[in-house]
Design a protein around this motif. Structure first.
Motif, short mmCIF file in Angstrom:
data_model
loop_
_atom_site.label_atom_id
_atom_site.label_comp_id
_atom_site.label_asym_id
_atom_site.label_seq_id
_atom_site.Cartn_x
_atom_site.Cartn_y
_atom_site.Cartn_z
N CYS A 457 0.83 -1.20 0.00
CA CYS A 457 0.00 0.00 0.00
C CYS A 457 0.87 1.26 0.00
CB CYS A 457 -0.92 0.00 1.22
SG CYS A 457 -1.97 1.47 1.32
N CYS A 460 -2.30 5.92 -1.28
CA CYS A 460 -2.79 6.86 -2.30
C CYS A 460 -4.21 7.34 -2.01
CB CYS A 460 -2.71 6.24 -3.68
SG CYS A 460 -3.97 4.99 -3.97
N THR A 461 -4.91 6.66 -1.08
CA THR A 461 -6.28 6.97 -0.63
C THR A 461 -7.38 6.66 -1.67
OG1 THR A 461 -6.52 9.28 -1.33
CG2 THR A 461 -5.38 8.91 0.77
N ALA A 462 -7.00 6.07 -2.81
CA ALA A 462 -8.03 5.77 -3.83
C ALA A 462 -9.08 4.82 -3.26
CB ALA A 462 -7.38 5.14 -5.06
N CYS A 463 -8.60 3.83 -2.48
CA CYS A 463 -9.55 2.84 -1.94
C CYS A 463 -10.50 3.50 -0.94
CB CYS A 463 -8.80 1.68 -1.32
SG CYS A 463 -7.69 2.14 0.02
N ARG A 465 -11.48 6.50 -0.80
CA ARG A 465 -12.47 7.35 -1.46
C ARG A 465 -13.55 6.51 -2.15
NH1 ARG A 465 -9.35 10.00 -5.35
NH2 ARG A 465 -7.37 9.37 -4.43
N ALA A 466 -13.17 5.31 -2.58
CA ALA A 466 -14.14 4.45 -3.27
C ALA A 466 -15.07 3.73 -2.30
CB ALA A 466 -13.40 3.43 -4.13
N CYS A 493 -12.94 -1.34 -3.39
CA CYS A 493 -11.57 -0.94 -3.09
C CYS A 493 -10.57 -1.71 -3.95
CB CYS A 493 -11.28 -1.15 -1.61
SG CYS A 493 -11.67 -2.83 -1.05
N LYS A 496 -10.25 -0.43 -7.39
CA LYS A 496 -9.60 0.88 -7.51
C LYS A 496 -8.09 0.83 -7.26
CE LYS A 496 -12.69 4.22 -8.40
NZ LYS A 496 -13.41 3.60 -9.50
N CYS A 497 -7.63 -0.17 -6.50
CA CYS A 497 -6.22 -0.20 -6.11
C CYS A 497 -5.31 -0.44 -7.31
CB CYS A 497 -5.99 -1.29 -5.06
SG CYS A 497 -4.27 -1.37 -4.52
N ARG A 498 -4.36 0.46 -7.51
CA ARG A 498 -3.46 0.33 -8.66
C ARG A 498 -2.19 -0.45 -8.30
NH1 ARG A 498 -1.75 5.53 -9.75
NH2 ARG A 498 -2.84 6.33 -7.92
#
Lengths: 505, 491
Positions: A457, A460-463, A465-466, A493, A496-498
């Motif tokens: 991890c 990035c906070t993408a998860c 936010r999703a 999540c 969205k996780c890259r």
């Protein structure tokens, strides 16, 4: 529509060049997409009403029945009863008693739409075949029972009946013979159980669409207490070619005990979905005309017979598909729904899906179906929610056997099939749910846990936010964490996780 | 079936549980087994009314059949081999009972049918108790107490549909039907209105048809006990003509025993202040009806007169044939005439305030509960009903038992006089066609001024036919009469 082939070629290819169509044998679907279904002229131009003419002027009613009998045609509605035999049972006392010919167009299997396609694309073939059936058994009146959810089919059929009447192909003294036959459409309200023959007739009579015990069989006492035959749309669509081309031609197609072709509605995890018509006895592997499974996933099983059938596991992919082989491996032909499942499919969940359908569609008349299927579904729910025990598995098997043996009609008698079949071939998956609280395919939400690997991890906070539940905590550039209490297991999540940091177990 | 001449009917040979037997062609396995001394359990089966093979309790094994078959509808065939009590059959019936219990509230102790419930009896016979029932969701139903005569509790309903078939085929009213499907299937009225808002004629035949406690009679014995215990109340009771002929049966006496004397004694011991016979009021009804008939015969208006003291029939006429309402006589039924007299004439004679009189009736039919609650049945004034509580014979049986009265040992006593003097005409109310006969007798005697020799006008009596027609000359006029038994024959 055709996933792979046309894309690969870059240009649109003709039907003959397209594998999907080229590999098919189209008897039932012979006119679908070829003629204008609203034009009787186009139907006649494709030998339409020639079979009726031949039957009325060249054949006795008994020889019509004999022809259908020796052709080996079996009912395409599901059970595969020999069509000629059905007609023969209803053929006594011609001209002395009122008789009826009915067509079952109450197609209800989820995902199956061959009857609809025939009615929409070639309605005259059903009208003509019903007139032939009426001549064979000595009936003067027919009903097509079609679900109201098929407005185009109803419209095209209505036009076809009207055109046939105008040209004297329905009504009094057809082709100037003594034979008279009238046809009427009856709309059903879309109850699955009305596909069962006694329920269908009860519904035509204007009563609550419920089955009643047999005997008496419809051939003796059916619609309005008169001798009645009921065949499915696809069965009727086979009649005219058999009359015109002869029994030998038809019997040469298909397997030893299942003659002719079968239309399958390919669906599920497959590239080319849609209707395919292939000779009986074709294996699943040969049906690769479906184009294989998308995203390179592995084939797990295929469901035939819809909610009344069962699954064919990968190990039996080379089974020639006909009525008897399907029965022997614990499933059935049904109306020809064929749902392909890949490795991401949970078989307990699939069994639950089909059972939910029958629980909902049970008419509620007999105890085993009304209460039994509901209790069976509740036992499956226990397993997919992680509350199941090994004793529940025994209970499921006992109850399923009871429902099969004690239900009033075919709906109840076949309702446990998806459960029994998945238990037969995928028992390990049930056990895995119960013993290890794990859903191997990652479908049963209650058994899933999502985790973030702190090493991967990036914060990035993408998860976070999703996440619709606010279950992911953590600050920017620091590894995040999932609060399993709050997590609703939607998988958002993970998508969205890259950084591939989120896993599911 | 019993009248069939066996020599002219094709007989079928079969074996049931390895015992060779013969039964007429067309019989079901159930009938053939019964004739051979073998009982097969049933729940939904009601001979000639509900033969639908739905509950699946009567499943049996037939050699060669691929699954179990329902004996109640499966026809016998030559050479058939039936097994009614194998391990497989017993297991199926037990599972079936476990499933039925799983949709049932299992509250037997508070159930009015406890002890007489067919489901309870079968569970006992098959060793199934509530701990064995499948677990799972149950439908939540509101109790329907919207009619004066019955309570419908769908939490005890097993969907046998005997009530629906009875209402549709025997009564031809179809106030109830099956709604929804699958697990949500339930019995109710159209558009799910309450029974009280439906066309129900309160005949109570569905109560008789119900094998469980899903439909039970409204029992008002507590209210009767309370009235008896209240010193401020003067409690009178009237019993309908037929009660004396049926009450004995529930105490184990031969069917039809006349227990008038014992009943009067028992009622007095229960504490009623006045014990009366409805016969007197029946006589009044006859006089009224005969007078009205003679009036109409003169004027020719509203003929034919449709005599009836049956509140079920009156409601049926209101619901389905309102155009015939003027043809009904305007007089009250015997129950209501008695109540009206009790609260007017009787109250005056005894110097009682009608409000202090509680008038109880014992009646053979649940529709009487509906009748006395009608708003137009208050002769002593608004809010003072002619009859306060109508009991069924069964409810009276319960009161006698609860009071510890050994009915068989009761002495024979008389009804109280005054309202207890009756002619023979009132008695005739108790027989089918009796009202018609009594009216004709009274009219003929009044018109001719002569007492009739017995028996005349008997052609309309009896239950052998549903519709009986006859012609009589009365006082110079030709009177055509038609007597209808059973609501279904009225349509």
């Amino acid at each position: 529509m055709l996933y792979d082939e046309n894309q690969a070629a870059g240009t649109v290819r003709s039907l003959e060049e397209t594998d999907f169509f080229h590999k098919q044998t189209r008897i039932v679907l012979r006119n679908c997409g070829v003629i204008d279904p609203q034009s009787i002229e186009e139907y006649i131009a494709r030998d339409g009403y020639a079979a009726l003419y031949k039957a009325l002027t060249d054949m006795t009613p008994d020889s019509v029945i004999e022809t259908i009998l020796t052709s080996g045609l079996r009912g395409r509605g599901g059970a595969g009863f020999p069509t000629g035999l059905k007609w023969k049972f209803a053929s006594g006392n011609r001209g002395k008693v009122q008789k009826y010919v009915c067509c079952n167009a109450d197609e209800g299997d989820p995902g199956a739409f061959m009857d609809r396609s025939v009615l929409e694309g070639d309605p005259h073939s059903v009208v003509e075949a019903m007139a032939i059936a009426a001549y064979a058994i000595g009936a003067s009146k027919g009903y097509v029972y079609v679900r109201a959810e098929y407005p185009v089919a109803v419209k095209h059929l209505g036009i076809a009946i009207q055109q046939a009447k105008e040209r004297g192909l329905l009504g009094r003294h057809i082709f100037s013979t003594d034979f008279s036959f009238d046809l009427e459409i009856k709309l059903g309200a879309g109850a699955f159980v009305c596909g069962e023959e006694t329920a269908l007739m009860t519904s035509i009579e204007g009563k609550r669409g419920e089955p009643h015990p047999r005997p008496p069989f419809p051939a003796v006492k059916g619609l309005f207490e008169s001798p009645t035959i009921l065949n499915n749309v696809e069965t009727y669509a086979n009649i005219c070619p058999i009359i015109l081309n002869g029994t030998e031609w038809f019997a040469a197609i298909g397997s030893e005990k299942s003659k002719g072709t079968k239309v399958f509605a390919l669906g599920g995890k497959i590239k080319n979905t849609g209707l395919v018509e292939v000779p009986m006895g074709t294996t699943l592997r040969e049906k690769d005309i479906g184009g294989g499974i998308p995203k390179g996933k592995k084939f797990k099983a295929a469901q035939t017979g819809g909610p009344s059938g069962g699954c064919i596991p990968a190990s039996l992919i080379d089974t020639p598909i006909d009525y008897d082989n399907l029965i022997s491996i614990g499933t059935m032909m049904g109306s020809g729904g064929l749902i392909v499942m890949d490795e991401d499919t949970c078989m307990v969940d699939i069994a639950k899906f089909f059972l939910e359908f029958t629980v909902d569609e049970s008419c509620g008349k007999c105890t085993p179906c009304r209460v039994g299927t509901k209790r069976l579904l509740e036992l499956l729910n226990k397993i997919t929610e992680g509350r199941g025990t090994m004793e529940d598995l025994e209970r499921i098997e006992e109850l399923a056997a009871f429902i099969k043996e004690n239900s009033l009609c075919g709906l109840g008698q076949t309702a446990p099939n998806p459960v029994l079949s998945t238990l037969r071939y995928f028992r390990d998956e049930y056990v895995e749910h119960i013993v290890n609280n794990r859903c191997p395919a990652g479908v049963c939400k209650a058994l899933l846990t999502y985790k973030i690997d702190p090493a991967k991890c990036k914060g990035c906070t993408a998860c976070a936010r999703a996440c619709p539940a606010g279950a992911i905590i953590g600050s920017v550039k620091n590894p995040h964490k999932i609060d399993t209490e709050k997590c609703v297991k939607c998988g958002g999540c993970m998508e969205k996780c890259r950084f591939d940091a989120i896993s599911r177990d | 079936m019993e009248k069939l001449n066996l020599q002219t009917v094709d007989m079928v040979n079969l074996r049931i549980n390895n015992i060779p037997c013969r039964a007429p062609a067309g019989s079901t396995i159930l009938e053939a087994a019964h004739a051979a001394g073998i009982a097969i359990p049933t729940l939904c089966y009601l001979k000639g009314v509900n033969e639908i093979g739905a509950c699946r309790m009567c499943v049996v094994e037939v050699k060669g059949a691929k699954s179990l078959v329902t004996a109640c509808v499966y026809p016998i065939a030559e050479g058939m081999e039936v097994f009614t009590n194998t391990k497989r059959v017993q297991a199926a019936r037990r599972t079936n009972l476990k499933l039925l219990l799983s949709i049932h509230d299992q509250e037997c102790l508070s159930c009015p049918r406890s002890g007489e419930c067919e489901l309870q009896r079968l569970c006992r016979e098959y060793g199934v108790d509530n701990n064995m029932a499948f677990e799972g969701e149950k439908n939540q139903y509101e109790i329907d107490a919207s009619t004066p005569h019955l309570i419908r509790n769908n939490s005890k309903c097993i969907l046998c549909r005997r009530c629906v078939a009875t209402c549709e085929k025997v009564i031809r009213v179809s106030a109830i039907a099956v709604s929804q499907r699958g697990f949500k299937t339930h019995v109710g009225s159209s558009f799910d209105v309450s029974l009280g808002q439906s066309a129900c004629i309160n005949c109570g035949q569905c109560i008789v048809a119900c094998p469980t406690g899903a439909i039970t009679t409204v029992v008002e014995t507590d209210e009767v006990w309370a009235a008896i215990d209240n010193p401020a109340k003067h409690v009178v009771i009237q019993t309908a003509p037929s009660v004396r002929a049926t009450l004995g049966e529930s105490f184990g006496m031969p069917i039809g025993s006349n227990v008038e004397g014992k009943m009067a004694a028992a009622l007095r011991r229960l504490g009623f202040d006045g014990v009366y016979d409805t016969d007197f009021a029946a006589d009044m009804t006859i006089m009224e009806e005969a007078t009205e008939f003679m009036e109409r015969l003169k004027t020719g208006e509203h003929l034919p007169i449709i005599t009836s003291c049956c509140p079920g029939w009156v409601k049926y006429c209101e619901e389905f044939y309102p155009e015939f309402l003027p043809n009904l006589p305007s007089c009250k039924s015997p129950q209501q005439i008695f109540g009206a007299l009790a609260k007017t004439y009787y109250a005056e004679k005894h110097g009682l305030d009608p409000k202090d009189i509680v008038c109880i009736s014992v009646m053979p039919c649940t529709a009487k509960k509906f009748e006395h609650k009608r708003e137009d049945e208050c002769a002593a004034g608004e809010g003072i009903p002619d009859v306060d509580i109508a009991l069924t014979t069964r409810a009276l049986d319960n009161m006698i038992r609860r009071a510890g009265l050994l009915f068989e040992q009761m002495p024979d006593e008389e009804f109280d006089p005054a309202l207890g003097i009756a002619s023979g005409a009132g008695h005739l109310f108790g027989v089918t066609g009796g009202v018609m006969e009594a009216t004709l007798r009274t009219a003929a005697e009044t018109l001719t001024g002569k007492e009739l020799a017995d028996p005349v006008f008997r052609a309309v009596r009896g239950t052998d036919r549903g519709i009986k027609e006859a012609e009589y000359e009365i006082g110079g006029a030709l009177v055509r009469v038609c007597c209808v038994s059973g609501i279904r024959n009225a349509s």
